[in-house]
Design a protein around this motif. Structure first.
Motif, PDB file in Angstrom:
ATOM      1  N   PHE A 111      -1.335   1.758  -9.650  1.00 29.34           N
ATOM      2  CA  PHE A 111      -0.556   1.199  -8.542  1.00 29.34           C
ATOM      3  C   PHE A 111       0.657   0.400  -9.031  1.00 29.34           C
ATOM      4  O   PHE A 111       1.647   0.274  -8.296  1.00 29.34           O
ATOM      5  CB  PHE A 111      -1.464   0.423  -7.584  1.00 29.34           C
ATOM      6  CG  PHE A 111      -2.314   1.375  -6.784  1.00 29.34           C
ATOM      7  CD1 PHE A 111      -1.755   2.142  -5.767  1.00 29.34           C
ATOM      8  CD2 PHE A 111      -3.654   1.572  -7.090  1.00 29.34           C
ATOM      9  CE1 PHE A 111      -2.521   3.066  -5.053  1.00 29.34           C
ATOM     10  CE2 PHE A 111      -4.436   2.486  -6.381  1.00 29.34           C
ATOM     11  CZ  PHE A 111      -3.859   3.237  -5.356  1.00 29.34           C
ATOM     12  N   ILE A 112       0.591  -0.110 -10.265  1.00 26.85           N
ATOM     13  CA  ILE A 112       1.799  -0.727 -10.850  1.00 26.85           C
ATOM     14  C   ILE A 112       2.860   0.371 -11.031  1.00 26.85           C
ATOM     15  O   ILE A 112       4.035   0.189 -10.701  1.00 26.85           O
ATOM     16  CB  ILE A 112       1.471  -1.397 -12.204  1.00 26.85           C
ATOM     17  CG1 ILE A 112       0.655  -2.671 -11.969  1.00 26.85           C
ATOM     18  CG2 ILE A 112       2.745  -1.711 -12.987  1.00 26.85           C
ATOM     19  CD1 ILE A 112       0.054  -3.266 -13.231  1.00 26.85           C
ATOM     20  N   THR A 113       2.427   1.512 -11.519  1.00 28.23           N
ATOM     21  CA  THR A 113       3.368   2.616 -11.723  1.00 28.23           C
ATOM     22  C   THR A 113       3.951   3.074 -10.393  1.00 28.23           C
ATOM     23  O   THR A 113       5.164   3.294 -10.270  1.00 28.23           O
ATOM     24  CB  THR A 113       2.644   3.781 -12.432  1.00 28.23           C
ATOM     25  OG1 THR A 113       2.115   3.298 -13.661  1.00 28.23           O
ATOM     26  CG2 THR A 113       3.591   4.934 -12.701  1.00 28.23           C
ATOM     27  N   GLN A 114       3.090   3.217  -9.396  1.00 24.73           N
ATOM     28  CA  GLN A 114       3.567   3.645  -8.069  1.00 24.73           C
ATOM     29  C   GLN A 114       4.662   2.701  -7.560  1.00 24.73           C
ATOM     30  O   GLN A 114       5.690   3.130  -7.058  1.00 24.73           O
ATOM     31  CB  GLN A 114       2.390   3.662  -7.087  1.00 24.73           C
ATOM     32  CG  GLN A 114       2.764   4.140  -5.700  1.00 24.73           C
ATOM     33  CD  GLN A 114       1.603   3.955  -4.734  1.00 24.73           C
ATOM     34  OE1 GLN A 114       1.166   2.829  -4.473  1.00 24.73           O
ATOM     35  NE2 GLN A 114       1.082   5.042  -4.214  1.00 24.73           N
ATOM     36  N   ARG A 115       4.418   1.409  -7.731  1.00 24.19           N
ATOM     37  CA  ARG A 115       5.369   0.406  -7.249  1.00 24.19           C
ATOM     38  C   ARG A 115       6.624   0.364  -8.122  1.00 24.19           C
ATOM     39  O   ARG A 115       7.723   0.037  -7.652  1.00 24.19           O
ATOM     40  CB  ARG A 115       4.676  -0.952  -7.261  1.00 24.19           C
ATOM     41  CG  ARG A 115       5.471  -2.073  -6.676  1.00 24.19           C
ATOM     42  CD  ARG A 115       5.672  -1.938  -5.142  1.00 24.19           C
ATOM     43  NE  ARG A 115       6.078  -3.222  -4.630  1.00 24.19           N
ATOM     44  CZ  ARG A 115       5.230  -4.137  -4.163  1.00 24.19           C
ATOM     45  NH1 ARG A 115       3.938  -3.880  -4.079  1.00 24.19           N
ATOM     46  NH2 ARG A 115       5.668  -5.302  -3.763  1.00 24.19           N
ATOM     47  N   ALA A 116       6.466   0.685  -9.407  1.00 22.92           N
ATOM     48  CA  ALA A 116       7.615   0.621 -10.326  1.00 22.92           C
ATOM     49  C   ALA A 116       8.589   1.778 -10.117  1.00 22.92           C
ATOM     50  O   ALA A 116       9.797   1.624 -10.348  1.00 22.92           O
ATOM     51  CB  ALA A 116       7.124   0.628 -11.778  1.00 22.92           C
ATOM     52  N   LEU A 117       8.084   2.918  -9.683  1.00 19.54           N
ATOM     53  CA  LEU A 117       8.925   4.121  -9.674  1.00 19.54           C
ATOM     54  C   LEU A 117      10.219   3.979  -8.864  1.00 19.54           C
ATOM     55  O   LEU A 117      11.276   4.428  -9.329  1.00 19.54           O
ATOM     56  CB  LEU A 117       8.106   5.332  -9.213  1.00 19.54           C
ATOM     57  CG  LEU A 117       7.153   5.856 -10.315  1.00 19.54           C
ATOM     58  CD1 LEU A 117       6.230   6.922  -9.747  1.00 19.54           C
ATOM     59  CD2 LEU A 117       7.946   6.393 -11.502  1.00 19.54           C
TER      60      LEU A 117
END
Ligand code: NDP
Length: 250
Positions: free
Chosen positions: A124-130
């Motif tokens: 979910f960090i990656t999802q938010r970072a994209l």
């Protein structure tokens, strides 16, 4: 040394151990680094101070991972520190291990906590970072050799196996944006996570399993992560690099 001048990076779990070395190396290469931590503010501030003393740029971001609002808290601090700049490099490094988590003793709570911190948070960090990331960015996930050799801490190994699957699928999904996704898999590295290495007998025993004859140092891993973050690694995605000095080669 690679040139990351003008780039920005988020390194989770960068207050101590491997994450700290990754943060220091990316900053030395020129990136502005967000030094994420969970609770050890003094260690995070020390990492930032060390980077700044060497002429680099960094800021600390506090967010306990594995809880409901972890991603919101992390990105509030990250976006404040980035002050409108995009994100170029994401290193999902923070993780925990439950040394009591053998098959006869592991609890549901310990299982859930390890998956929440080691797997759910990176996803979910990656999802938010994209949306914050520039095309051509870099994502590096820190896994472990326990995905290919057996250890008693069963759920910890399972979390790292899941992370490897996550990396490969993500690499395929993000190829169209030129974002590479790779995995660095440390072997036995001297950090707080491996307090058992303070036992000289245990330390000597495991050093004997490593072709290069010593335990890893955090910087050994930080340098490998810096390679994946660099322009030199532009044609590599969906791969796992074992960074372990030749662990259990034969
Ligand atoms: P350490 O235990 O030394 O450091 C852990 C870091 O993660 C700290 O910065 C800590 O922050 C942060 N962290 C842990 N839990 C949370 C949480 N719930 N919320 C927010 N931050 C958290 O770990 P290592 O440096 O040894 O490990 C780094 C990575 O390397 C991990 O993914 C680990 O699985 C992997 N690895 C390590 C190996 C080793 O031999 N050391 C071998 C193979 C893989 P704080 O300081 O605030 O507590």
């Amino acid at each position: 040394m690679t040139d990351l001048t003008g780039k920005t990076a988020l390194v989770t779990g960068a207050s101590r151990g491997i994450g700290r070395s990754i943060a220091e190396r990316l900053a030395a290469d020129g990136a502005l680094v967000a030094v994420h931590y969970g609770t050890n503010e003094a260690a995070a501030n020390d990492t930032v101070a060390t980077i700044q003393k060497s002429g680099g740029n960094a800021f600390a971001v506090r967010a306990e991972l594995g809880v409901d609002d972890d991603v919101d808290t992390l990105f509030a601090g990250l976006e404040e520190g980035l002050d409108g700049r995009p994100l170029d490099i994401l290193v999902n490094n923070a993780a925990i291990i439950d040394y009591d988590g053998t098959i006869d003793k592991i609890t549901r709570a310990a299982y859930d906590r390890q998956f929440a911190i080691n797997v759910r948070a990176p996803l979910f960090i990656t999802q938010r970072a994209l949306p914050l990331m520039r095309d051509g960015g870099r994502i590096i996930n820190v896994s472990s050799g326990v995905t290919w050799f057996a250890t008693p801490e069963i759920a910890y190994g399972m979390t790292k196996g899941a992370l490897n699957v996550f990396s490969r699928s993500l690499a395929q999904s993000l190829g169209a944006r030129g974002i590479t996704v790779n995995t660095v898999s440390p072997g036995i590295t001297e950090t707080d996570m491996n307090g058992w290495l303070n036992d000289p007998q245990a330390a000597q025993h495991v050093a004997g399993m490593i072709a290069l004859g010593r335990h890893g140092q955090p910087a050994d891993v930080g340098d490998a992560v810096a390679f994946f973050a660099s322009e030199d690694a532009r044609w590599i995605t969906g791969q796992t690099l074992e960074v372990n000095g030749g662990l259990l080669l034969g």
